[in-house]
Design an enzyme around this catalytic site. Sequence first.
Site, PDB file in Angstrom:
ATOM      1  CG  ASN A  29      28.319 128.632  60.488  1.00 40.20           C
ATOM      2  OD1 ASN A  29      28.331 128.559  59.263  1.00 40.20           O
ATOM      3  ND2 ASN A  29      28.283 129.779  61.139  1.00 40.20           N
ATOM      4  CE  LYS A  54      24.388 128.814  61.445  1.00 41.77           C
ATOM      5  NZ  LYS A  54      23.849 129.350  60.184  1.00 41.77           N
ATOM      6  CG  ASN A  89      30.387 129.549  52.338  1.00 38.09           C
ATOM      7  OD1 ASN A  89      30.867 130.624  52.681  1.00 38.09           O
ATOM      8  ND2 ASN A  89      29.728 128.751  53.171  1.00 38.09           N
ATOM      9  CB  SER A 131      31.540 132.280  59.846  1.00 34.03           C
ATOM     10  OG  SER A 131      32.173 132.296  58.574  1.00 34.03           O
ATOM     11  N   GLY A 163      22.567 119.952  56.341  1.00 34.05           N
ATOM     12  CA  GLY A 163      22.246 118.676  55.714  1.00 34.05           C
ATOM     13  C   GLY A 163      20.778 118.307  55.723  1.00 34.05           C
ATOM     14  CG  ASN A 200      34.449 131.007  55.238  1.00 32.58           C
ATOM     15  OD1 ASN A 200      35.340 130.182  55.039  1.00 32.58           O
ATOM     16  ND2 ASN A 200      33.168 130.753  55.012  1.00 32.58           N
ATOM     17  CB  THR A 201      35.542 136.051  59.957  1.00 33.19           C
ATOM     18  OG1 THR A 201      34.564 136.481  59.005  1.00 33.19           O
ATOM     19  CG2 THR A 201      36.133 137.267  60.646  1.00 33.19           C
ATOM     20  CG  PHE A 238      30.828 137.355  58.137  1.00 28.78           C
ATOM     21  CD1 PHE A 238      30.047 136.229  57.976  1.00 28.78           C
ATOM     22  CD2 PHE A 238      31.370 137.606  59.402  1.00 28.78           C
ATOM     23  CE1 PHE A 238      29.809 135.355  59.026  1.00 28.78           C
ATOM     24  CE2 PHE A 238      31.138 136.749  60.467  1.00 28.78           C
ATOM     25  CZ  PHE A 238      30.366 135.623  60.278  1.00 28.78           C
TER      26      PHE A 238
END
Length: 393
Positions: free
Chosen positions: A267, A238, A134, A204, A325, A206-207, A138
């Site tokens: 994450n 996290k 993915n 994350s 997982g 993705n930012t 956000f």
Amino acid sequence: MAEPFSTGGFYQRWLGPLLARDEGVDAEQLSRSALLALGQASLRRNWPGVSTVLQGIAAELQRRDLRLEQVLFGCRFANPVGLAAGFDKNGVAAGLWDRFGFGFAEVGTVTWHRQPGNPRPRLFRLAAERAALNRMGFNNDGAEAMLRTLERQALAAPGQRPAVLGINLGKSKVTPLELAPDDYASSLELLAPLADYAVINVSSPNTPGLRELQDSVQLRRLVERLRRLPACPPLLVKIAPDLEDDAIDGIARLAYEEGLAGVIAVNTSLDRLGLEQRLLPQTGRSLAEEAGGLSGAPLRHRALEVMRRLRATAGPALPLIGVGGIDSPEAAWERITAGASLVQLYTGWIFEGPDLVPRILEGLLQQLDRHGFRHLREAVGSGVPWIESIPCR
């Protein structure tokens, strides 16, 4: 005579074939459709017809046992299995995750500013590997919208809910890194009255630049800013699976020094975990060429390594939550005996279906019996293996 309705059976019969293929129904659209239905059910959960259906789901999926109950950072968890952040980004179904058997649910990631996220497609199934890629970025409606969404559901007050509710906070993409503490603080100050606990998501992939906030100096500055809020709930952080050992140790020490309530590990991963040449049919490109974080079964080994490292550095007192997982009772037991007091599900829950939660809870109780443990807390960090069966004597 007709067979009784089964939520798990329905899921596997109708959604199982869709999830068994990479192509077909878009993974994000499937999630959005499910959340639309769940959101409407949460708003109407006390209506007679809806209530009856939800009671049936709860009867099938909930498992109650005092040996699984824990009190951690002031929150009472009916069981150790939670829904991870990322599925219910806007908290639309916050009022009914307990009906699915969860002891807690984490909504978000929410940012101060509403943001659309990254361009689509941005969520991909890897069916054969029971994994997902993915790069959502956000995408969410923003903190003010989440407040309205949670208030409309008329939730019980923190500490009085059947399932603990955590709120996962991220940095708005438009906010520069140097202003990140104020960005997080704006969201937390608004949402704190509704949160049993809050999570600082600095991991994350993705930012752009977000993971730089895992640096000990940056993270300490962020934590200290949030702790100054007048009604700050228990705070957890996290972390990413891609951190070096020294960085993991540094976060464990920081958590202790700053009085954090716990650490969530891990994450999604930028490492392709041996799947570099795996092609995505939707794009025709390999995972090595694609942006985004990898989740699901391939992450299990690395997530376990991080958990063991955290527990060894942090000692027994700091609560740890294991995610990544976990798609079977064995994987959950493995993470708990490595040091996790709680575990969270996302990708595994999607592939395995709703009955994964009761299967895990039953498996944990079975292992407690086989090892002679009176309570789950005795298993946390014990390092004992999964026992398939007790041999006859």
